[in-house]
Scaffold this motif. Structure first.
Motif, PDB file in Angstrom:
ATOM      1  N   MET A   1      43.753  43.912  18.740  1.00  0.00           N
ATOM      2  CA  MET A   1      44.039  44.176  20.342  1.00  0.00           C
ATOM      3  C   MET A   1      43.223  43.129  21.123  1.00  0.00           C
ATOM      4  N   ASP A   2      44.382  42.727  22.162  1.00  0.00           N
ATOM      5  CA  ASP A   2      43.756  41.310  22.779  1.00  0.00           C
ATOM      6  C   ASP A   2      44.213  41.885  24.392  1.00  0.00           C
ATOM      7  N   ILE A   3      43.667  42.856  24.945  1.00  0.00           N
ATOM      8  CA  ILE A   3      43.753  43.495  26.336  1.00  0.00           C
ATOM      9  C   ILE A   3      43.582  42.668  27.106  1.00  0.00           C
ATOM     10  N   GLY A   4      42.568  41.538  27.127  1.00  0.00           N
ATOM     11  CA  GLY A   4      42.255  40.703  28.003  1.00  0.00           C
ATOM     12  C   GLY A   4      43.429  39.748  28.168  1.00  0.00           C
ATOM     13  N   ASN A   5      44.002  39.388  27.173  1.00  0.00           N
ATOM     14  CA  ASN A   5      45.131  38.507  27.216  1.00  0.00           C
ATOM     15  C   ASN A   5      46.471  39.075  28.056  1.00  0.00           C
ATOM     16  N   ALA A   6      46.525  40.374  27.616  1.00  0.00           N
ATOM     17  CA  ALA A   6      47.529  41.106  28.258  1.00  0.00           C
ATOM     18  C   ALA A   6      47.323  41.278  29.764  1.00  0.00           C
ATOM     19  N   ILE A   7      46.150  41.667  30.187  1.00  0.00           N
ATOM     20  CA  ILE A   7      45.774  41.315  31.639  1.00  0.00           C
ATOM     21  C   ILE A   7      46.076  40.150  32.388  1.00  0.00           C
ATOM     22  N   LYS A   8      45.691  39.160  31.779  1.00  0.00           N
ATOM     23  CA  LYS A   8      46.028  37.671  32.104  1.00  0.00           C
ATOM     24  C   LYS A   8      47.481  37.357  32.486  1.00  0.00           C
ATOM     25  N   THR A   9      48.031  37.639  31.280  1.00  0.00           N
ATOM     26  CA  THR A   9      49.510  37.468  31.338  1.00  0.00           C
ATOM     27  C   THR A   9      50.269  38.183  32.532  1.00  0.00           C
ATOM     28  N   CYS A  10      50.075  39.504  32.657  1.00  0.00           N
ATOM     29  CA  CYS A  10      50.501  40.593  33.912  1.00  0.00           C
ATOM     30  C   CYS A  10      50.167  40.014  35.110  1.00  0.00           C
ATOM     31  N   ARG A  11      48.877  39.382  35.199  1.00  0.00           N
ATOM     32  CA  ARG A  11      48.361  38.909  36.493  1.00  0.00           C
ATOM     33  C   ARG A  11      49.013  37.717  36.883  1.00  0.00           C
ATOM     34  N   ILE A  12      49.058  36.726  35.904  1.00  0.00           N
ATOM     35  CA  ILE A  12      49.955  35.539  36.141  1.00  0.00           C
ATOM     36  C   ILE A  12      51.238  35.929  36.676  1.00  0.00           C
ATOM     37  N   ARG A  13      52.087  36.615  35.888  1.00  0.00           N
ATOM     38  CA  ARG A  13      53.388  37.021  35.933  1.00  0.00           C
ATOM     39  C   ARG A  13      53.508  37.547  37.553  1.00  0.00           C
ATOM     40  N   ARG A  14      52.415  38.419  37.894  1.00  0.00           N
ATOM     41  CA  ARG A  14      52.462  39.061  39.365  1.00  0.00           C
ATOM     42  C   ARG A  14      52.216  37.891  40.370  1.00  0.00           C
ATOM     43  N   GLY A  15      51.497  36.940  40.074  1.00  0.00           N
ATOM     44  CA  GLY A  15      51.321  35.684  40.895  1.00  0.00           C
ATOM     45  C   GLY A  15      49.942  35.771  41.487  1.00  0.00           C
ATOM     46  N   TYR A  16      49.110  36.557  41.023  1.00  0.00           N
ATOM     47  CA  TYR A  16      47.593  36.918  41.544  1.00  0.00           C
ATOM     48  C   TYR A  16      46.596  35.794  40.832  1.00  0.00           C
ATOM     49  N   SER A  17      45.773  35.622  41.680  1.00  0.00           N
ATOM     50  CA  SER A  17      44.674  34.794  41.098  1.00  0.00           C
ATOM     51  C   SER A  17      43.654  35.714  40.656  1.00  0.00           C
ATOM     52  N   GLN A  18      42.661  35.407  39.869  1.00  0.00           N
ATOM     53  CA  GLN A  18      41.597  36.320  39.450  1.00  0.00           C
ATOM     54  C   GLN A  18      40.773  36.891  40.528  1.00  0.00           C
ATOM     55  N   THR A  19      40.679  35.923  41.570  1.00  0.00           N
ATOM     56  CA  THR A  19      39.953  36.701  42.858  1.00  0.00           C
ATOM     57  C   THR A  19      40.859  37.940  43.494  1.00  0.00           C
ATOM     58  N   LYS A  20      41.953  37.564  43.578  1.00  0.00           N
ATOM     59  CA  LYS A  20      43.020  38.601  44.221  1.00  0.00           C
ATOM     60  C   LYS A  20      42.899  39.839  43.237  1.00  0.00           C
ATOM     61  N   LEU A  21      43.142  39.706  41.981  1.00  0.00           N
ATOM     62  CA  LEU A  21      43.044  41.117  41.300  1.00  0.00           C
ATOM     63  C   LEU A  21      41.823  41.852  41.199  1.00  0.00           C
ATOM     64  N   ALA A  22      40.562  40.703  41.028  1.00  0.00           N
ATOM     65  CA  ALA A  22      39.359  41.340  41.308  1.00  0.00           C
ATOM     66  C   ALA A  22      39.177  42.287  42.549  1.00  0.00           C
ATOM     67  N   GLU A  23      39.509  41.798  43.544  1.00  0.00           N
ATOM     68  CA  GLU A  23      39.493  42.591  44.808  1.00  0.00           C
ATOM     69  C   GLU A  23      40.336  43.736  44.959  1.00  0.00           C
ATOM     70  N   LEU A  24      41.632  43.928  44.310  1.00  0.00           N
ATOM     71  CA  LEU A  24      42.375  44.800  44.190  1.00  0.00           C
ATOM     72  C   LEU A  24      41.973  46.030  43.282  1.00  0.00           C
TER      73      LEU A  24
END
Length: 92
Positions: A1-24
């Protein structure tokens, strides 16, 4: 299970930076980074917040985090979307 990569993939496809996603998701950028690199386990409450922020159901995120070897005997005929373009993007 690579949940971290799945989160990163979805974050990038959504156009969010790590900062933006962390805030949300109401978590720190450093914690999110550790999760994306599979260096920290994610709590269910944080997973729920991240999924909400990404507008992705938890089940889909867990599916995206599943590696091909975890599908076992499942074949392309049984589950063709598991072997489609999004799965290939996820594995990059």
């Amino acid at each position: 299970m690579d949940i971290g990569n799945a989160i990163k993939t979805c974050r990038i496809r959504r156009g969010y930076s790590q900062t933006k996603l962390a805030e949300l998701a109401e978590c720190s950028v450093s914690y999110l980074s550790l999760i994306e690199h599979n260096q920290r386990d994610i709590t269910l409450s944080t997973l729920q917040k991240i999924c909400h922020a990404l507008h992705v159901p938890i089940g889909i995120l867990l599916f995206l985090g599943t590696s091909h070897d975890e599908f076992g005997e499942m074949t392309q005929e049984v589950c063709p979307f598991a072997f489609g373009s999004f799965a290939r993007d996820r594995d990059r």
